[in-house]
Design a protein around this motif. Structure first.
Motif, short mmCIF file in Angstrom:
data_model
loop_
_atom_site.label_atom_id
_atom_site.label_comp_id
_atom_site.label_asym_id
_atom_site.label_seq_id
_atom_site.Cartn_x
_atom_site.Cartn_y
_atom_site.Cartn_z
N THR A 88 -44.28 -1.28 -10.57
CA THR A 88 -44.96 0.08 -9.82
C THR A 88 -45.36 0.85 -11.04
OG1 THR A 88 -42.42 -0.27 -9.62
CG2 THR A 88 -43.00 1.96 -10.10
N VAL B 223 -37.39 -6.40 2.17
CA VAL B 223 -38.32 -5.18 0.85
C VAL B 223 -36.89 -3.97 0.11
CG1 VAL B 223 -38.46 -2.35 1.25
CG2 VAL B 223 -39.89 -4.08 2.58
N ALA B 224 -36.12 -4.93 0.58
CA ALA B 224 -34.35 -4.70 0.11
C ALA B 224 -33.94 -5.88 -0.64
CB ALA B 224 -33.21 -4.62 0.94
N ALA B 225 -33.77 -5.21 -2.27
CA ALA B 225 -33.51 -6.09 -3.07
C ALA B 225 -33.02 -6.64 -3.30
CB ALA B 225 -33.63 -5.49 -4.55
N LYS C 289 -28.85 0.34 -0.46
CA LYS C 289 -29.10 -0.82 0.33
C LYS C 289 -28.29 -0.01 2.33
CE LYS C 289 -30.60 -2.99 -1.01
NZ LYS C 289 -31.35 -2.68 -2.59
N GLU D 288 -30.91 2.12 2.88
CA GLU D 288 -32.24 2.39 3.19
C GLU D 288 -32.51 0.82 4.39
OE1 GLU D 288 -33.30 -2.04 -0.33
OE2 GLU D 288 -34.92 -0.61 0.63
N ARG E 135 -37.43 2.14 -11.50
CA ARG E 135 -36.61 3.47 -10.33
C ARG E 135 -36.07 2.48 -9.84
NH1 ARG E 135 -37.62 8.57 -11.19
NH2 ARG E 135 -40.11 8.95 -11.78
N GLY E 136 -35.67 3.16 -8.85
CA GLY E 136 -34.93 2.20 -6.83
C GLY E 136 -33.16 1.76 -7.62
N SER E 137 -33.37 0.88 -7.32
CA SER E 137 -32.84 -0.65 -7.45
C SER E 137 -32.61 -1.17 -8.52
CB SER E 137 -32.69 -1.73 -6.36
OG SER E 137 -32.55 -1.54 -5.22
N SER E 138 -33.84 -1.43 -9.38
CA SER E 138 -33.93 -1.22 -10.72
C SER E 138 -33.27 -0.54 -11.78
CB SER E 138 -35.63 -1.18 -11.29
OG SER E 138 -36.30 -2.37 -10.22
N THR F 265 -43.99 0.14 -4.10
CA THR F 265 -44.46 1.48 -4.32
C THR F 265 -44.63 1.79 -5.14
OG1 THR F 265 -41.44 1.69 -2.95
CG2 THR F 265 -42.43 4.03 -3.55
N SER G 21 -38.50 -4.08 -13.26
CA SER G 21 -39.50 -3.36 -12.57
C SER G 21 -39.59 -5.02 -12.01
CB SER G 21 -40.38 -3.14 -12.67
OG SER G 21 -41.39 -3.29 -11.21
N GLN G 22 -38.62 -5.39 -10.47
CA GLN G 22 -38.36 -6.57 -9.71
C GLN G 22 -40.33 -7.03 -9.71
OE1 GLN G 22 -38.91 -6.40 -6.33
NE2 GLN G 22 -38.22 -4.43 -6.00
N SER G 23 -40.76 -6.26 -8.96
CA SER G 23 -42.18 -6.30 -8.81
C SER G 23 -43.12 -6.53 -10.19
CB SER G 23 -43.10 -5.15 -8.25
OG SER G 23 -42.92 -4.31 -7.99
C1 F6R Z 1 -34.55 -1.39 -3.16
C2 F6R Z 1 -35.32 -1.39 -3.90
C3 F6R Z 1 -36.20 -0.58 -4.84
C4 F6R Z 1 -37.14 -0.79 -5.66
C5 F6R Z 1 -38.14 0.39 -6.17
C6 F6R Z 1 -38.83 -0.45 -7.54
O1 F6R Z 1 -34.14 -2.02 -2.63
O2 F6R Z 1 -36.40 -2.61 -3.86
O3 F6R Z 1 -35.33 0.17 -4.85
O4 F6R Z 1 -36.20 -1.31 -6.52
O5 F6R Z 1 -38.90 0.73 -5.88
O6 F6R Z 1 -39.30 -1.29 -7.51
P1 F6R Z 1 -39.29 -2.11 -8.78
O7 F6R Z 1 -38.41 -2.74 -9.77
O8 F6R Z 1 -41.06 -3.41 -8.02
O9 F6R Z 1 -40.61 -1.34 -10.31
#
Ligand code: F6R
Length: 340
Positions: free
Chosen positions: A102, A148-150, A226, A229, A49-52, A337, A97-99
């Motif tokens: 999700t 928060v902004a990746a 970017k 957000e 999702r999102g940036s990932s 998120t 997923s950076q975190s």
């Molecule tokens: C935007 C951002 C989000 C995450 C998205 C997925 O800057 O960080 O769009 O990329 O919420 O999150 P992860 O990668 O943690 O699954």
């Protein structure tokens, strides 16, 4: 706000994040490639999702365009909710997923495993749920990302995909990878002042388009996210082809356009597009080597996203501050998120 934002500091950390990620992923990527070959994997599903998800778009272009693996971006709900009756026995499923937390991305990967897929992930969090859920965790080394902004986790994800594609035989990439950290450092130095000047010209705008093509299409999507957000500008990312299939009719003098020049086979196309956009009255912010928002010259078109994304991030960060927003804490957003 006193001192630089976390986002600005983390933008500067990207050359180191990419260098460390490329260094760390040599062995785990080689193991994944060996298993992929042993299991005759012919296709790849990317889940994010999102940036990932934007990093996954880049991954799709590399894995399909340079490694011959049919690659699709999964719609997570097809797996988590609709239980799609897919046969993934010859597929590799990669969660991005950076975190690593999700929930729907972890659940979709588990579903893919149940349908027979070989599983891997690209995450910045080694002990995360996603890393525990897959056979091959590829852990990026961006370090703790607090804005928060990746930013640095995004380019580290790009590095993970480039490393995988290089190990799968994409020789142009393999030759260019080592030069990326220096080119990124050079780009940040070149782009900082012009990004601030460009941001000042966009401060009263409510909408924008971000345009690229091919391997850099992912950067158009990421630049638009970017801007949304951090600066609360309704920006949309397009391929130059898709923009011409209708959306261009909505471009006016109130729609500034970020045009991302990666060189390569679409160089002339993007040049023509700038002319078309100007003819519609749009203010064009041109990004790339020798452009208004300059970058270093990438070693090849495939690796241009690493330098092209930096001016866009710098622009968004500056614009957010000029518009009175804190880019580290966008309204109503958190670092993880929890979508299901
Ligand atoms: C935007 C951002 C989000 C995450 C998205 C997925 O800057 O960080 O769009 O990329 O919420 O999150 P992860 O990668 O943690 O699954």
């Amino acid at each position: 706000m006193t001192g630089p934002t976390r986002m600005r500091l983390e933008i500067a950390e990207q050359p180191a994040a990419v260098a460390a990620t490329l260094e760390a992923l040599g062995a785990p990527v080689a193991e994944l490639v060996a298993e992929l070959r042993a299991r005759s994997i012919a296709s790849v599903v990317l889940i994010a999702r999102g940036s990932s998800d934007h990093a996954a778009v880049y991954g799709r272009y590399l894995l399909e365009g340079r490694c011959g693996l049919v690659t699709a971006l999964a719609a997570p709900s097809l797996y988590t909710t609709y239980a799609a009756p897919v046969d993934l026995r010859h597929a590799l499923a990669i969660g991005v997923s950076q975190s690593g937390e999700t929930p729907e991305i972890v659940a979709a990967l588990r579903y893919a495993a149940g349908r027979g897929a070989l599983t891997a992930c690209i995450t910045n969090a080694g002990g995360s749920a996603i890393a525990r859920a897959v056979e091959h965790p590829l852990v990026t080394r961006a370090g703790d990302e607090r804005s928060v902004a990746a930013t640095k986790t995004f380019t580290a994800q790009l590095a993970a995909f480039a490393s995988l594609a290089a190990a799968l035989g994409a020789s142009t990439l393999a030759r260019g990878l080592a030069s990326l950290p220096d080119l990124m450092t050079e780009t940040i130095a070149i782009a900082e002042a012009p990004a601030a000047l460009a941001a000042a010209t966009l401060v009263d705008d409510d909408a924008a388009v971000c345009v690229a093509r091919g391997f850099s299409y992912a950067v158009a999507l990421e630049a638009a996210l970017k801007l949304k957000e951090t600066a609360a500008i309704w920006a949309e990312g397009f391929s130059s082809a898709d923009l011409r299939h209708g959306p261009t009719a909505a471009v006016t003098s109130a729609t500034p356009a970020l045009v991302l020049h990666a060189g390569g086979v679409f160089a002339d196309d993007l040049e023509r597009l700038e002319g078309e956009l100007r003819a519609r009255g749009a203010r064009v912010v041109s990004i790339g080597p020798g452009r208004r928002l300059g970058t270093a010259t990438p070693p090849c078109e495939e690796l241009a996203p690493f330098t092209l994304v930096l001016p866009a991030q710098l622009l968004a960060e500056r614009l957010a501050r000029l518009r009175g927003y804190d880019p580290d804490h966008p309204r109503g957003l958190r670092k993880v998120t929890e979508t299901h």
